[in-house]
Design an enzyme around this catalytic site. Structure first.
Site: not given
Length: 262
Positions: A19, A21, A41, A64-65, A91, A157, A161, A192
């Site tokens: 979904s 981006i 996932r 799953d990263v 992403n 976050y 980042k 988004t």
């Protein structure tokens, strides 16, 4: 000027592709000729994006990263379908919010595990493919303006980042002579499903109108608007294209002038 199909025959892996981006990036790379592995996932949203793309798409659900085993299993399937990966777009991400003093250790660990360690995990797994491809291989990390400046109530976050931007710059130097470029794309608040959900939460908790709630997200953007996912996808396409062969180690802000990186 880009060729009509600048990525024809290339294999791009996009994490968090179901979904927002990630989906926009997957569709855009496919239109440029790439075969695209859609990793995430949950199968249902990935299948919806794959249906738009057609035979150029492969769905990797349960990707799953934070789990190296799941990454390895997914890459084995992807490679057997489309060959080695030559474009990696990291992403996948999470962005829960809370005041710092109410940010639990579990929340902190979770956000860093997905948003930063997840980039580390997937990149390490794909790196042999990128290095073997050499000239023209691309590693593109979708970071955020939160990786270039600070925002209140999303300390985990922001920390993650900022880490992604630092990792991007370090890898750009390590891989420069291998022909692999490494860049970060840093969008501001983007239209988004996550933002739409946040808007609904603000409306419900504060009683504000939708316009008033939206103003909370757009007031830092000099253009006074949300970034569109396609704008992020278009920048990613350019970085993936041959035209961007000398661009590496950059953190490109897509933010309407909010952040002027230099």
């Amino acid at each position: 000027m880009l060729d009509a199909l600048p990525l024809e025959g290339r294999h791009a892996l996009v994490t968090g592709a179901g979904s927002g981006i990630g989906a926009a990036i997957a569709r855009t790379l496919a239109k440029a000729g790439a075969n695209v592995t859609l990793a995430g996932r949950r199968r249902e949203p990935l299948e919806a994006v794959a249906a738009e793309i057609g035979s150029q798409a492969l769905v990797l659900d349960s990707f799953d990263v934070t789990k190296p085993g799941a990454i390895a299993a997914g890459l084995e399937k992807a490679s057997s379908t489309f060959g080695p990966v030559s474009i990696l777009v990291n992403n996948a991400g999470e962005a829960p919010s809370a005041p710092f003093e109410k940010t639990s250790a579990d929340m902190w660990s979770y956000v860093l595990s997905v948003d930063l360690t997840g980039v580390f995990n997937v990149t390490q797994a794909v790196l042999p493919d990128l290095k073997a491809h050499g000239e023209g291989a691309r590693l593109i990390n979708i970071a955020s303006t939160a990786g270039l400046t600070g925002y209140a109530y999303v300390s985990a976050y922001c920390a993650a980042k900022h880490g992604v931007v630092g990792l991007t710059r370090a890898l750009a130097l390590e891989l420069a002579k291998k022909g692999v470029t490494v860049n970060a794309v840093c969008p501001s608040f983007t239209d988004t499903p996550i933002i739409q959900q946040s808007l609904e939460t603000i409306i419900q908790k504060t009683g504000r109108s939708r316009e008033e709630a939206l103003a909370e997200f757009t007031r830092s953007n000099p253009q006074g608007r949300l970034i569109q996912p396609q704008e992020v996808a278009d920048t990613t396409l350019w970085l993936a294209s041959p035209s961007a062969g000398s661009v590496t180690g950059q953190a490109i802000a897509i933010a309407g002038g909010e952040v002027m990186a230099g």
